[in-house]
Design a protein around this motif. Structure first.
Motif, short mmCIF file in Angstrom:
data_model
loop_
_atom_site.label_atom_id
_atom_site.label_comp_id
_atom_site.label_asym_id
_atom_site.label_seq_id
_atom_site.Cartn_x
_atom_site.Cartn_y
_atom_site.Cartn_z
N ASP A 207 -30.76 -112.19 30.52
CA ASP A 207 -31.49 -113.41 30.20
C ASP A 207 -32.99 -113.23 30.08
O ASP A 207 -33.74 -114.18 30.20
CB ASP A 207 -31.14 -114.51 31.22
N HIS B 250 -28.65 -108.73 34.58
CA HIS B 250 -27.57 -109.39 35.32
C HIS B 250 -26.21 -108.90 34.83
O HIS B 250 -25.86 -109.07 33.65
CB HIS B 250 -27.60 -110.90 35.12
N HIS C 180 -38.80 -111.67 33.22
CA HIS C 180 -37.82 -112.17 32.26
C HIS C 180 -38.48 -112.44 30.89
O HIS C 180 -37.89 -113.12 30.05
CB HIS C 180 -37.20 -113.48 32.74
N HIS D 17 -35.63 -107.86 33.59
CA HIS D 17 -34.52 -108.31 32.74
C HIS D 17 -34.89 -108.28 31.26
O HIS D 17 -35.99 -108.69 30.89
CB HIS D 17 -34.11 -109.74 33.12
#
Ligand code: AMP
Ligand code: ZN
Ligand code: FE
Ligand code: FE
Length: 299
Positions: free
Chosen positions: A12, A37, A248, A7
């Motif tokens: 995020d 996402h 992330h 990601h």
């Protein structure tokens, strides 16, 4: 090594798509998929960076999907998602609409608990898809919580005081949209389903019937036993085997690109098998960049 679940700031994560590809290259990966996402907004930048740096970048996304019984949720990763996936984009827009309403509901609930965070506060931490991690960051910034973990555990998580469920796609719709866009669909982090044996088999059979093509067997939260039984299940249901870190950046500091929490190793062969399957279906594939050394050696 490869990593087929990451990601960026398009959703995020904390690295921009280009930074993420740099990190993938530095980690020694031969290929990385960007799977933000409910969006493909970061893919063009990531692919351009891949070209510059000489690393294969697979454009992807991760969809929020309801479980077939409607009671729970699934994440479906799409790999080889085209740049302008028309009908899929309509679904992204619908999901984003739902997120906006939900984010406001979460902020209202926080307010009723005496915590004043505005949507503008949250937006400061988001460049693309806005979600709970951005609310958590705003809470951390204002000193309401001491860590992201605390924000999720006490307030925002599925058992938190201000939890609001997210709008989700119907699984058959999600899998159809991915198939129609020419993407390969992968059931993400299957351990989150909490299913074993016959129940897992029944769900996989149902999703396979709807068009599911693969499953993330290699995932950093999977124990050795999980990996083994998901591998068996993938073989049994004739699903492609995938794997990734769910990186992330600083939004999940314990999870590193490529290696996850340390022990993850997703072998290159899995990518080759997926690409072979796509070629057989007449679908496009990304190509590994040609190394300059290899070129000069051939001359
Ligand atoms: P949302 O898509 O808005 O429901 O937010 C879910 C995302 O929150 C997941 O994809 C994770 O990236 C992130 N997340 C979940 N739990 C945590 C946690 N304890 N700490 C940091 N991020 C989390
Ligand atoms: Zn996430
Ligand atoms: Fe996920
Ligand atoms: Fe993810």
């Amino acid at each position: 090594m490869i990593d087929l679940h990451t990601h960026s700031t398009a959703s995020d994560g904390s690295s921009t798509p280009a930074e993420l590809v740099e990190q993938a290259k530095a980690a020694g990966l031969s290929a990385v998929a960007l799977t933000d996402h409910d969006t493909v907004a970061g893919n063009a930048e990531a692919m351009e960076a891949g070209k510059q740096l000489g690393i294969e970048v697979i454009p992807g996304c991760e969809l929020s999907v309801a479980s077939p019984d409607g009671a729970g949720w699934l994440h479906i990763v799409g790999l080889w998602v085209p740049e302008n996936p028309e009908d899929l984009q309509t679904a992204f827009d619908w999901l984003h609409d739902g997120r906006r309403t939900r984010n406001h509901e979460i902020l209202d609930k926080l307010k009723s608990q005496g915590i004043n965070i505005t949507y503008e506060d949250v937006k400061q931490f988001a460049k693309g898809t806005v979600g709970r991690p951005h609310i958590a960051r705003a809470m951390l910034h204002q000193g309401v919580v001491g860590s992201m973990d605390e924000a999720f555990r006490v307030w925002l998580g599925d058992h938190g005081r201000c939890y609001v469920p997210k709008r989700k796609l119907d699984p058959a719709d999600a899998l159809r949209l991915l198939r129609e866009a020419g993407a390969t669909s992968i059931l993400a982090h299957p351990f989150t389903l909490g299913l074993k044996g016959e129940k897992l088999d029944a769900l996989l059979a149902e999703l396979k019937e709807m068009g599911l093509q693969g499953m993330e067997v290699h995932y950093t939260e999977h124990s050795e036993g999980d990996t083994k039984r998901f591998l068996q299940a993938a073989e049994h249901h004739e699903l492609l085997v995938s794997g990734g870190s769910d990186f992330h950046g600083m939004a999940k500091p314990k999870t590193r690109i490529a290696v996850g929490k340390g022990g993850l190793h997703v072998p290159d062969e899995l990518l080759e098998t997926m690409k072979q399957s796509r070629r057989e279906q007449g679908l496009w594939v990304t190509e590994a960049p040609v190394h300059e050394e290899a070129l000069s050696a051939a001359q």
